[in-house]
Motif scaffolding. Structure first.
Motif, PDB file in Angstrom:
ATOM      1  N   GLY A  55       0.815  -1.206   0.000  1.00 18.01           N
ATOM      2  CA  GLY A  55       0.000   0.000   0.000  1.00 18.01           C
ATOM      3  C   GLY A  55       0.848   1.255   0.000  1.00 18.01           C
ATOM      4  N   ALA A  56       0.199   2.389  -0.211  1.00 17.10           N
ATOM      5  CA  ALA A  56       0.907   3.666  -0.330  1.00 17.10           C
ATOM      6  C   ALA A  56       1.054   4.408   0.990  1.00 17.10           C
ATOM      7  CB  ALA A  56       0.190   4.559  -1.333  1.00 17.10           C
ATOM      8  N   ASN A  57       0.308   4.009   2.009  1.00 14.35           N
ATOM      9  CA  ASN A  57       0.365   4.713   3.290  1.00 14.35           C
ATOM     10  C   ASN A  57       1.652   4.404   4.042  1.00 14.35           C
ATOM     11  OD1 ASN A  57      -2.167   5.796   2.873  1.00 14.35           O
ATOM     12  ND2 ASN A  57      -3.197   4.116   3.915  1.00 14.35           N
ATOM     13  N   LEU A  58       2.193   5.425   4.701  1.00 15.41           N
ATOM     14  CA  LEU A  58       3.394   5.249   5.504  1.00 15.41           C
ATOM     15  C   LEU A  58       3.067   4.426   6.745  1.00 15.41           C
ATOM     16  CD1 LEU A  58       4.838   8.857   5.265  1.00 15.41           C
ATOM     17  CD2 LEU A  58       5.553   6.852   3.978  1.00 15.41           C
ATOM     18  N   GLU A  59       4.003   3.588   7.173  1.00 16.41           N
ATOM     19  CA  GLU A  59       3.783   2.713   8.311  1.00 16.41           C
ATOM     20  C   GLU A  59       4.394   3.256   9.595  1.00 16.41           C
ATOM     21  OE1 GLU A  59       4.229  -1.617   7.243  1.00 16.41           O
ATOM     22  OE2 GLU A  59       5.040  -0.694   5.425  1.00 16.41           O
ATOM     23  N   ILE A  60       5.546   3.879   9.508  1.00 15.89           N
ATOM     24  CA  ILE A  60       6.246   4.355  10.706  1.00 15.89           C
ATOM     25  C   ILE A  60       6.491   5.858  10.665  1.00 15.89           C
ATOM     26  CG2 ILE A  60       8.460   4.291  11.916  1.00 15.89           C
ATOM     27  CD1 ILE A  60       8.538   1.344  11.534  1.00 15.89           C
ATOM     28  N   ILE A  61       6.961   6.344   9.545  1.00 10.56           N
ATOM     29  CA  ILE A  61       7.303   7.764   9.427  1.00 10.56           C
ATOM     30  C   ILE A  61       6.026   8.589   9.418  1.00 10.56           C
ATOM     31  CG2 ILE A  61       8.360   9.527   7.955  1.00 10.56           C
ATOM     32  CD1 ILE A  61      10.247   7.370   6.926  1.00 10.56           C
ATOM     33  N   THR A  62       6.013   9.637  10.201  1.00  9.41           N
ATOM     34  CA  THR A  62       4.874  10.546  10.229  1.00  9.41           C
ATOM     35  C   THR A  62       4.917  11.413   8.977  1.00  9.41           C
ATOM     36  OG1 THR A  62       5.020  10.626  12.630  1.00  9.41           O
ATOM     37  CG2 THR A  62       3.724  12.349  11.576  1.00  9.41           C
TER      38      THR A  62
END
Length: 98
Positions: free
Chosen positions: A77-84
């Motif tokens: 997916g395109a959403n970041l997992e850790i980085i804000t």
């Protein structure tokens, strides 16, 4: 084996401590992240095209980097997992400011 060989072996082993990101106790890398969080961070760096910090993109051509990014987005997916996500830090200046 001399003493220096033993010292080097102990130094190269991972440290078991609390992961900086998830808070679980595990073997940590040099950034203080467990293996799972380090993998998530790597994917975030690729999503954001931070090629200078990505170990997976090291030495890849521009086209190979683009293909790697497409593959990561397709699989995870395109959403970041850790980085804000970065927010606009620029404020619009009022026309009334002098």
């Amino acid at each position: 084996m001399g003493e220096s060989d033993e010292d080097n072996q102990e130094f190269s082993e991972s440290i078991i401590a609390e992961c900086y990101c998830c808070g679980f106790f595990a073997q940590l890398n040099d950034l203080g992240l467990c293996e799972e969080c380090a993998t998530r961070l790597e994917r975030d760096l690729i999503r954001q095209r931070d090629w200078e910090y990505s170990t997976s993109a090291f030495g890849l051509s521009s086209e190979a980097r683009k293909a790697l990014r497409r593959q990561i987005i397709k699989q995870y997916g395109a959403n970041l997992e850790i980085i804000t996500p970065r927010k606009n830090s620029f404020k619009k200046r009022s026309s009334r400011e002098r």
